[in-house]
Every structure is written in C-alpha cells, then in structure tokens.
Design an enzyme around this catalytic site. Structure first.
Site, PDB file in Angstrom:
ATOM      1  N   HIS A   1       0.810  -1.215   0.000  1.00  0.00           N
ATOM      2  CA  HIS A   1       0.000   0.000   0.000  1.00  0.00           C
ATOM      3  C   HIS A   1       0.844   1.267   0.000  1.00  0.00           C
ATOM      4  O   HIS A   1       0.334   2.350  -0.261  1.00  0.00           O
ATOM      5  CB  HIS A   1      -0.988   0.001   1.179  1.00  0.00           C
ATOM      6  CG  HIS A   1      -0.387   0.296   2.521  1.00  0.00           C
ATOM      7  ND1 HIS A   1      -0.081  -0.693   3.426  1.00  0.00           N
ATOM      8  CD2 HIS A   1      -0.059   1.456   3.117  1.00  0.00           C
ATOM      9  CE1 HIS A   1       0.405  -0.143   4.527  1.00  0.00           C
ATOM     10  NE2 HIS A   1       0.432   1.154   4.359  1.00  0.00           N
TER      11      HIS A   1
ATOM     12  N   ASP B   1       0.341  -7.677   1.511  1.00  0.00           N
ATOM     13  CA  ASP B   1       0.654  -6.247   1.627  1.00  0.00           C
ATOM     14  C   ASP B   1       2.158  -6.005   1.670  1.00  0.00           C
ATOM     15  O   ASP B   1       2.657  -5.201   2.446  1.00  0.00           O
ATOM     16  CB  ASP B   1      -0.011  -5.620   2.851  1.00  0.00           C
ATOM     17  CG  ASP B   1       0.037  -4.089   2.816  1.00  0.00           C
ATOM     18  OD1 ASP B   1       0.119  -3.529   1.699  1.00  0.00           O
ATOM     19  OD2 ASP B   1       0.001  -3.454   3.889  1.00  0.00           O
TER      20      ASP B   1
ATOM     21  N   ASN C   1       5.153   5.148   9.164  1.00  0.00           N
ATOM     22  CA  ASN C   1       5.935   3.995   9.603  1.00  0.00           C
ATOM     23  C   ASN C   1       5.698   2.775   8.718  1.00  0.00           C
ATOM     24  O   ASN C   1       6.469   1.816   8.752  1.00  0.00           O
ATOM     25  CB  ASN C   1       5.584   3.600  11.037  1.00  0.00           C
ATOM     26  CG  ASN C   1       6.394   4.342  12.080  1.00  0.00           C
ATOM     27  OD1 ASN C   1       5.862   5.160  12.804  1.00  0.00           O
ATOM     28  ND2 ASN C   1       7.685   4.062  12.144  1.00  0.00           N
ATOM     29  N   SER C   2       4.616   2.770   7.940  1.00  0.00           N
ATOM     30  CA  SER C   2       4.272   1.613   7.108  1.00  0.00           C
ATOM     31  C   SER C   2       5.442   1.217   6.220  1.00  0.00           C
ATOM     32  O   SER C   2       6.018   2.057   5.526  1.00  0.00           O
ATOM     33  CB  SER C   2       3.056   1.931   6.237  1.00  0.00           C
ATOM     34  OG  SER C   2       1.889   2.006   7.006  1.00  0.00           O
TER      35      SER C   2
ATOM     36  N   LEU D   1      -6.050 -25.826  -2.235  1.00  0.00           N
ATOM     37  CA  LEU D   1      -6.667 -27.064  -1.800  1.00  0.00           C
ATOM     38  C   LEU D   1      -7.938 -27.361  -2.579  1.00  0.00           C
ATOM     39  O   LEU D   1      -8.177 -28.497  -2.979  1.00  0.00           O
ATOM     40  CB  LEU D   1      -6.970 -26.994  -0.303  1.00  0.00           C
ATOM     41  CG  LEU D   1      -7.633 -28.219   0.338  1.00  0.00           C
ATOM     42  CD1 LEU D   1      -6.751 -29.460   0.168  1.00  0.00           C
ATOM     43  CD2 LEU D   1      -7.904 -27.954   1.814  1.00  0.00           C
ATOM     44  N   GLY D   2      -8.776 -26.345  -2.776  1.00  0.00           N
ATOM     45  CA  GLY D   2     -10.008 -26.529  -3.535  1.00  0.00           C
ATOM     46  C   GLY D   2     -11.197 -26.913  -2.681  1.00  0.00           C
ATOM     47  O   GLY D   2     -11.902 -27.888  -2.986  1.00  0.00           O
ATOM     48  N   VAL D   3     -11.415 -26.150  -1.604  1.00  0.00           N
ATOM     49  CA  VAL D   3     -12.563 -26.400  -0.726  1.00  0.00           C
ATOM     50  C   VAL D   3     -13.213 -25.079  -0.322  1.00  0.00           C
ATOM     51  O   VAL D   3     -12.594 -24.020  -0.400  1.00  0.00           O
ATOM     52  CB  VAL D   3     -12.156 -27.154   0.566  1.00  0.00           C
ATOM     53  CG1 VAL D   3     -11.638 -28.542   0.247  1.00  0.00           C
ATOM     54  CG2 VAL D   3     -11.137 -26.350   1.366  1.00  0.00           C
TER      55      VAL D   3
ATOM     56  N   ILE E   1     -14.851 -23.383   3.122  1.00  0.00           N
ATOM     57  CA  ILE E   1     -14.673 -23.626   4.559  1.00  0.00           C
ATOM     58  C   ILE E   1     -15.450 -22.605   5.373  1.00  0.00           C
ATOM     59  O   ILE E   1     -15.776 -21.519   4.892  1.00  0.00           O
ATOM     60  CB  ILE E   1     -13.181 -23.569   4.962  1.00  0.00           C
ATOM     61  CG1 ILE E   1     -12.534 -22.267   4.461  1.00  0.00           C
ATOM     62  CG2 ILE E   1     -12.437 -24.779   4.442  1.00  0.00           C
ATOM     63  CD1 ILE E   1     -11.075 -22.106   4.831  1.00  0.00           C
TER      64      ILE E   1
END
Length: 464
Positions: free
Chosen positions: A106, A136, A210-211, A263-265, A267
């Site tokens: 950012h 980020d 500070n980022s 993974l392909g789920v 949740i």
C-alpha cells in the site's frame, strides 16, 4: 546539684552527637547503599546502550519511500514526488547490499517507480520489482553503484510476547524515528488489512509513515515489517512476521509474483451449534462445506462435513489460519491434513495445486429461532439456471417465512438444500422424510448451496 548539672550537660552533649551522626547517616548513604545504587544505574545504562547501539547500527538501512510522478514541463526532467507526509508515503528497509528494499504494497500503490531517500540524504528512483497485495508486501530495487548498508531478517517463529522491540521509520515525514516497546501479542488475524494475516502486535509507537518500516529485536534483526495501526488506539500496531516476508520477497525477486498452494474447498468456522452436530469442540478445526470437483481435495478424497484440525502438524482453528498455512506451501507439494470425519480422526495426503482464488468462507449464521418456515420444491433445469446453480438435483427453497428460524439464519429463496443431518436430499420427498425424523425441540443440520457456494446452518425445530 553540681553533680546533677554536670550529668545534665553530659546528656545534652550526648544528644547533640547522636543527632549529628543521625543526620550524617541520612545525608551520606552507606557504602553498601552506594554500591547498590551504582549497580542499578549500571543495569539501566547497559539497557539504554543496547537501544542506542541498535539505533546507530540499523538506521542507515531504513529508507523513506514516496510515489514518483514524472514532470511534463521538460522532457527528461527529474522525477518529482509528493512530500513525505503525503498519501502513500512510507518507509522501507534495505535487506541486501545490492539495493533490494522491502516495504508495504500500500506504500507503493500502483506505481512502477518510487522515490527512495537514504539516511545520508541521497535519493534514488527505485524500480518496483514485484507486489503482493495478499500479504501487503512489495520489493523495490535501487541502483546506487556501490554496496549499501543493510540489515538481515530474523526468525519470527522465535518471537515471544513481552520481548523488547524497536520500530524505525518515517512517521509524519520525520525520517528514521526510533520507538521502543514490547511484543504485545502474536498471530493476530481478522484485522482485515490483507488476505493472509498473522500479525505481530506491538506497543512500540507506530504512526502514519511507519508503514513498510522494520521492527527489530534487541539483536538488530528484522522480525517484522510494520504495516498498520488502529486509529485512535494508542499502543496497538501490527507487523508482518519476517518469515512471511522472507518467503514473499524471495518469490517476488525470482518470479515477479507469489505462487501459493491451493486445496479446492469451501470452509467455515465451527460454531457452537455446528460443534454439537459434528461431535467436536467449538472452534476445533474448520468445517469443509464444499469440495470442488477435480481440485486437489476432491482427488484426495476429502468430503463436505470433514473438519480439518491440523495441516502438516500445525493446529488449524480458524478459516484464516488454514488459508494462510495452505498459501505458504508450494503447488505440487504433498501435504498431510488431519481431519475428523464422523467422529473419527484420519490423515489425508493431498497434493496441492496452484491457488486460483481464495478458499470460500461462508457467512456465519445468526441465532436460531423456533420454527423452520420453509417452502421447497424439487430442482428443475429452469430453476437451476435462474438461481445460477450448477447442480442437477436437490431441493430448492421457494419461500422463507419472515421471522422464522430459516429467515433468522439467512436462508433465502433460491437456496438449494443438499443434505439434512448429513444425509443427501435429492428431492422433496427425501426432504420431507428427513424433517419428519427430527423431534420437536431438536436442531437439524442443513447443507445449502447458494450460487455454487456451500455452507452449513443449524435450525431448531419448534418445541410445540
């Protein structure tokens, strides 16, 4: 009388001597007290010198970063940047003598070039090598023509709550400001700053600017990259752990992008109601509500209703944790998933694919009411097309009674009911039969498909 006077004078003289000795003992500490005070002062001086030495050593590697816009007044003119306090300005840290810098995504934004100002006031136009919005993080490279001061990444897995940390950056444009604090907490997620969150929380003062700057331990190693603060809350700042930084930085430099496991789920969290239905503890693992056909989980035999409790030996207790752990693994790697299925623990070896999109986390159901309030009918091709459903079988919700249990749970017209209490429901007759088996006052577990995404809800049957 004379004798009495003499005794009186002696007594008064003795009192004067005692008083003077008392005053001297108060005014002049004993040698033992002096030694104790000196030892205490020495401890404080040693601690102070640690912070002074670290600050002197690391500040040359901390840089200020601001966006670059090219002036159109003169062809070939020098780059022009916003002032340091401008939006998007921030900090960074040099992690390689050749000029590789890590900062926040950012901070660089959409820029392909940024202005980098070093501690000696020299400045360079840095090229953005790669960006990863999901963590980020971004990597910037400057060409100085000579070796640059740099610091090294430490091992964030060894960080402990309570240990000293030092933040360095450019808050409000004040270059290389040093603040000191402690690690307040570890593993912070749900801060809603990035897709994969595992933040180090610190009370070392972190402010706008500070980022992208480093968080050091007392050895001068970078254990995190400062990324955010909570507005109006003093002493609450967050840093991305250095181990995540290392992984992302290596891939951005070598590939220009970050490749993550898939993974392909679908949740969702294990709520108290779901925990009762699946016979597990609340927040024990995460519930698989959908397995995408042809994806790694499907090929390995994972099923809807499985509860993933560990991945490669690491505890999984939230959907965010599972997503992050999978993302840290490389496509093609065979990973061990410990699951609970029908009350039994087992391990599945899954060869991960490359992430196409984030695993789906279903919305959390609300508090149940005392009536179902559902009208249903069997699914037809026309209805499937209308409600964007890929399934060919199931029971479609055609009406939800306002104020009913189904309404309070967020069930909507067009939702497709696929299971009742873990039994498949392919038609209205099966739905009716399954519901009739549920006694008054008991709850029922329903698996629902909405626009090709699945989730579980628990509804309570009316008690009368």
């Amino acid at each position: 009388m004379g004798r009495l006077k003499a005794l009186g004078r002696g007594y008064r003289s003795g009192m004067i001597v005692v008083s003077v000795l008392t005053l001297l003992s108060v005014a002049a500490p004993s040698s033992a007290a002096q030694a104790k005070d000196s030892a205490g002062t020495k401890i404080l001086q040693d601690l102070q010198n640690v912070f002074v030495d670290i600050a002197d050593r690391v500040k040359p590697a901390v840089v200020n970063i601001s966006p670059v816009t090219h002036s159109t007044a003169k062809p070939g003119g020098s780059p022009r940047s916003r002032p340091p306090e401008g939006s998007g300005s921030g900090s960074g840290v040099i992690l390689d003598e050749k000029g590789y810098i890590i900062t926040n995504n950012h901070v660089v934004g959409d820029a392909s070039e940024v202005k980098v100002r070093l501690s000696d006031k020299s400045h360079f136009t840095g090229k953005v090598i790669g960006k990863d919005p999901d963590s980020d993080l971004a990597v910037v490279k400057i060409e100085a023509g000579h070796d640059l001061p740099f610091v090294t990444l430490g091992d964030s897995s060894t960080v402990k709550v309570g240990q000293w940390v030092i933040a360095v950056g450019s808050p409000f444009g004040l270059d290389r400001t040093v603040t000191v604090g402690v690690v307040s907490a570890l593993g912070r997620e749900n801060v809603n700053l990035s897709r994969y969150e595992d933040f180090i929380q610190t009370d070392a003062s972190i402010n706008p600017g500070n980022s992208g700057g480093p968080l050091f331990n007392i050895n001068g190693d970078v254990i995190g990259i400062n990324t955010a603060i909570i507005n109006f809350a003093q002493g609450i700042g967050f840093a991305i752990p250095s181990n995540m930084v290392q992984n992302v930085m290596n891939q951005l430099i070598s590939k220009g992008r970050v490749v993550r496991g898939w993974l392909g789920v679908g949740i969702q969290p294990v709520t108290a109601d779901l925990a009762l239905k699946f016979n597990v503890k609340e927040e024990e693992g995460v519930l698989v509500n959908e397995v995408f056909e042809g994806d790694p989980a499907s090929k390995a035999g994972m099923q809807p209703g499985d509860i993933i409790v560990k991945l490669e030996g690491k505890v999984v207790d939230t959907p965010q944790t599972l997503s992050r752990l999978i993302a840290q693994l490389s496509p093609g790697k065979s990973a061990a998933f410990e699951i609970i299925r029908d009350g039994q623990r087992r391990t599945l070896a899954v060869k991960l694919g490359e992430r196409k999109e984030e695993a789906v986390t279903a919305s959390i159901p609300k508090t149940p009411e005392t009536a179902l309030g559902l009208n249903v009918q069997e699914l037809t091709p026309e209805l499937a097309e209308r409600f964007k459903l890929k399934d060919e079988k199931g029971v479609l919700v055609t009406k939800v009674e306002p104020g009913s249990a189904a309404d309070s749970e967020g069930i909507k017209e067009g939702d497709l009911i696929k299971e009742i209490n873990r039994s498949k429901t392919a038609n209205a007759e099966e739905f009716k039969s399954a519901i009739e088996k549920v006694k008054k006052g008991e709850s029922v577990l329903i698996r629902i498909i909405r626009e090709s995404r699945a989730f579980y809800v628990v509804l309570k049957m009316p008690s009368e």
